[in-house]
Design a protein around this motif. Structure first.
Motif, PDB file in Angstrom:
ATOM      1  N   ALA A  47     108.398  -0.025  53.906  1.00 22.64           N
ATOM      2  CA  ALA A  47     107.659  -0.771  54.929  1.00 22.64           C
ATOM      3  C   ALA A  47     108.591  -1.273  56.030  1.00 22.64           C
ATOM      4  CB  ALA A  47     106.910  -1.939  54.296  1.00 22.64           C
ATOM      5  N   LEU A  48     109.729  -1.827  55.648  1.00 26.67           N
ATOM      6  CA  LEU A  48     110.670  -2.324  56.648  1.00 26.67           C
ATOM      7  C   LEU A  48     111.252  -1.169  57.464  1.00 26.67           C
ATOM      8  CD1 LEU A  48     112.263  -4.529  58.062  1.00 26.67           C
ATOM      9  CD2 LEU A  48     113.926  -4.442  56.174  1.00 26.67           C
ATOM     10  N   LYS A  49     111.564  -0.086  56.812  1.00 25.84           N
ATOM     11  CA  LYS A  49     112.129   1.075  57.511  1.00 25.84           C
ATOM     12  C   LYS A  49     111.123   1.614  58.537  1.00 25.84           C
ATOM     13  CE  LYS A  49     114.906   5.113  56.700  1.00 25.84           C
ATOM     14  NZ  LYS A  49     115.639   5.856  55.703  1.00 25.84           N
ATOM     15  N   GLU A  50     109.863   1.728  58.149  1.00 22.88           N
ATOM     16  CA  GLU A  50     108.829   2.209  59.070  1.00 22.88           C
ATOM     17  C   GLU A  50     108.621   1.231  60.225  1.00 22.88           C
ATOM     18  OE1 GLU A  50     105.431   2.897  56.567  1.00 22.88           O
ATOM     19  OE2 GLU A  50     106.237   4.807  55.826  1.00 22.88           O
ATOM     20  N   TYR A  51     108.695  -0.047  59.929  1.00 24.24           N
ATOM     21  CA  TYR A  51     108.551  -1.096  60.945  1.00 24.24           C
ATOM     22  C   TYR A  51     109.658  -0.963  61.991  1.00 24.24           C
ATOM     23  CZ  TYR A  51     108.283  -6.010  62.605  1.00 24.24           C
ATOM     24  OH  TYR A  51     108.179  -7.154  63.345  1.00 24.24           O
ATOM     25  N   ILE A  52     110.882  -0.807  61.550  1.00 24.15           N
ATOM     26  CA  ILE A  52     112.024  -0.687  62.468  1.00 24.15           C
ATOM     27  C   ILE A  52     111.964   0.645  63.222  1.00 24.15           C
ATOM     28  CG2 ILE A  52     114.538  -0.540  62.608  1.00 24.15           C
ATOM     29  CD1 ILE A  52     114.574  -2.630  60.293  1.00 24.15           C
ATOM     30  N   GLU A  53     111.560   1.710  62.541  1.00 20.03           N
ATOM     31  CA  GLU A  53     111.399   3.001  63.216  1.00 20.03           C
ATOM     32  C   GLU A  53     110.333   2.911  64.318  1.00 20.03           C
ATOM     33  OE1 GLU A  53     112.744   6.032  59.628  1.00 20.03           O
ATOM     34  OE2 GLU A  53     110.628   5.503  59.835  1.00 20.03           O
ATOM     35  N   GLY A  54     109.281   2.137  64.057  1.00 18.92           N
ATOM     36  CA  GLY A  54     108.260   1.910  65.076  1.00 18.92           C
ATOM     37  C   GLY A  54     108.827   1.192  66.284  1.00 18.92           C
ATOM     38  N   TYR A  55     109.697   0.223  66.028  1.00 17.84           N
ATOM     39  CA  TYR A  55     110.345  -0.484  67.130  1.00 17.84           C
ATOM     40  C   TYR A  55     111.247   0.467  67.917  1.00 17.84           C
ATOM     41  CZ  TYR A  55     113.600  -3.359  69.719  1.00 17.84           C
ATOM     42  OH  TYR A  55     114.377  -3.881  70.722  1.00 17.84           O
ATOM     43  N   ILE A  56     111.973   1.302  67.217  1.00 17.92           N
ATOM     44  CA  ILE A  56     112.865   2.262  67.878  1.00 17.92           C
ATOM     45  C   ILE A  56     112.060   3.181  68.802  1.00 17.92           C
ATOM     46  CG2 ILE A  56     114.338   4.281  67.474  1.00 17.92           C
ATOM     47  CD1 ILE A  56     115.392   2.770  64.952  1.00 17.92           C
ATOM     48  N   GLU A  57     110.919   3.654  68.341  1.00  9.76           N
ATOM     49  CA  GLU A  57     110.066   4.530  69.152  1.00  9.76           C
ATOM     50  C   GLU A  57     109.516   3.801  70.372  1.00  9.76           C
ATOM     51  OE1 GLU A  57     106.994   6.607  66.993  1.00  9.76           O
ATOM     52  OE2 GLU A  57     108.368   6.951  65.319  1.00  9.76           O
ATOM     53  N   TYR A  58     109.234   2.520  70.208  1.00 13.87           N
ATOM     54  CA  TYR A  58     108.606   1.706  71.256  1.00 13.87           C
ATOM     55  C   TYR A  58     109.615   1.246  72.317  1.00 13.87           C
ATOM     56  CZ  TYR A  58     106.610  -2.572  73.282  1.00 13.87           C
ATOM     57  OH  TYR A  58     106.192  -3.543  74.132  1.00 13.87           O
ATOM     58  N   SER A  59     110.822   0.971  71.902  1.00 17.09           N
ATOM     59  CA  SER A  59     111.822   0.344  72.769  1.00 17.09           C
ATOM     60  C   SER A  59     112.565   1.353  73.647  1.00 17.09           C
ATOM     61  CB  SER A  59     112.834  -0.421  71.920  1.00 17.09           C
ATOM     62  OG  SER A  59     113.861  -0.932  72.729  1.00 17.09           O
ATOM     63  N   ASP A  60     112.716   1.006  74.912  1.00 21.35           N
ATOM     64  CA  ASP A  60     113.475   1.841  75.842  1.00 21.35           C
ATOM     65  C   ASP A  60     114.969   1.829  75.529  1.00 21.35           C
ATOM     66  OD1 ASP A  60     111.176   2.426  77.236  1.00 21.35           O
ATOM     67  OD2 ASP A  60     111.493   0.874  78.758  1.00 21.35           O
ATOM     68  N   VAL A  61     115.439   0.826  74.817  1.00 22.90           N
ATOM     69  CA  VAL A  61     116.855   0.694  74.496  1.00 22.90           C
ATOM     70  C   VAL A  61     117.372   1.910  73.733  1.00 22.90           C
ATOM     71  CG1 VAL A  61     118.525  -0.653  73.136  1.00 22.90           C
ATOM     72  CG2 VAL A  61     116.802  -1.809  74.493  1.00 22.90           C
ATOM     73  N   PHE A  62     116.531   2.506  72.915  1.00 21.74           N
ATOM     74  CA  PHE A  62     116.954   3.612  72.070  1.00 21.74           C
ATOM     75  C   PHE A  62     116.844   4.969  72.761  1.00 21.74           C
ATOM     76  CE2 PHE A  62     116.053   0.092  69.349  1.00 21.74           C
ATOM     77  CZ  PHE A  62     117.133   0.092  68.490  1.00 21.74           C
ATOM     78  N   SER A  63     116.223   4.992  73.914  1.00 28.81           N
ATOM     79  CA  SER A  63     116.134   6.250  74.655  1.00 28.81           C
ATOM     80  C   SER A  63     117.307   6.386  75.636  1.00 28.81           C
ATOM     81  CB  SER A  63     114.806   6.347  75.401  1.00 28.81           C
ATOM     82  OG  SER A  63     114.680   5.290  76.326  1.00 28.81           O
ATOM     83  N   LYS A  64     118.038   5.287  75.821  1.00 23.59           N
ATOM     84  CA  LYS A  64     119.219   5.314  76.697  1.00 23.59           C
ATOM     85  C   LYS A  64     120.453   5.614  75.866  1.00 23.59           C
ATOM     86  CE  LYS A  64     117.220   1.769  79.626  1.00 23.59           C
ATOM     87  NZ  LYS A  64     117.282   0.377  80.033  1.00 23.59           N
ATOM     88  N   PRO A  65     121.396   6.395  76.415  1.00 25.24           N
ATOM     89  CA  PRO A  65     122.629   6.705  75.650  1.00 25.24           C
ATOM     90  C   PRO A  65     123.524   5.500  75.481  1.00 25.24           C
ATOM     91  CG  PRO A  65     122.644   7.797  77.812  1.00 25.24           C
ATOM     92  CD  PRO A  65     121.351   7.060  77.689  1.00 25.24           C
TER      93      PRO A  65
END
Length: 159
Positions: free
Chosen positions: A141-159
């Motif tokens: 559950a926590l892993k999926e929650y954080i993965e959801g944040y990663i998908e949502y956040s622009d921070v992770f799409s920037k190098p």
């Protein structure tokens, strides 16, 4: 989305600090920025939850304070809420520096506050920490929650 709001309201009415779980708070965090009403309910929920022990409750309360600041129209109140939010989140991370969820909370706040406030210095550090430690998360559950944040956040799409 309306169903989520109704469930959130029903949950909120029937909670005490003893039965507020991190999972309840995570669910509320996902929708707390959708309206002032959600933000106020999230604030009250996390305020109650701080009676529970644990840095994670403190971290979410800090996020709620930051949200309160964003909805405040009075500049003095806005800064007061923001400064308290910053101190609260940082205190939670200082208590548990290896807590990936706390790093996610700080990242989500720092990426959304105006740069002029100076609370953006940990964005890259937290992004790298999250990416480097995601595989070590032991609950699905926590892993999926954080993965959801990663998908949502622009921070992770920037190098």
């Amino acid at each position: 989305m309306k169903i989520l709001s109704i469930l959130f309201a029903v949950f909120f009415i029937n909670t005490t600090s003893e039965n507020i779980t991190v999972e309840n708070i995570r669910d509320a965090y996902k929708v707390c920025n959708q309206s002032r009403e959600h933000a106020d309910k999230f604030f009250e929920l996390t305020e109650k939850a701080t009676e529970n022990k644990g840095a994670i409750y403190l971290g979410y309360y800090g996020a709620a304070l930051a949200l309160k600041a964003s909805y405040s129209w009075n500049p003095i109140s806005k800064m007061s809420y923001f400064n308290k939010a910053r101190k609260t989140i940082d205190a939670a991370i200082q208590a548990e520096p290896d807590n990936i969820e706390l790093r996610m909370i700080r990242s989500s706040i720092q990426t959304n506050v105006p740069k002029i406030l100076g609370y953006h210095k940990n964005i890259e550090e937290d992004r790298d920490f999250i990416l480097n430690n995601l595989e070590n998360v032991d609950t699905t559950a926590l892993k999926e929650y954080i993965e959801g944040y990663i998908e949502y956040s622009d921070v992770f799409s920037k190098p």
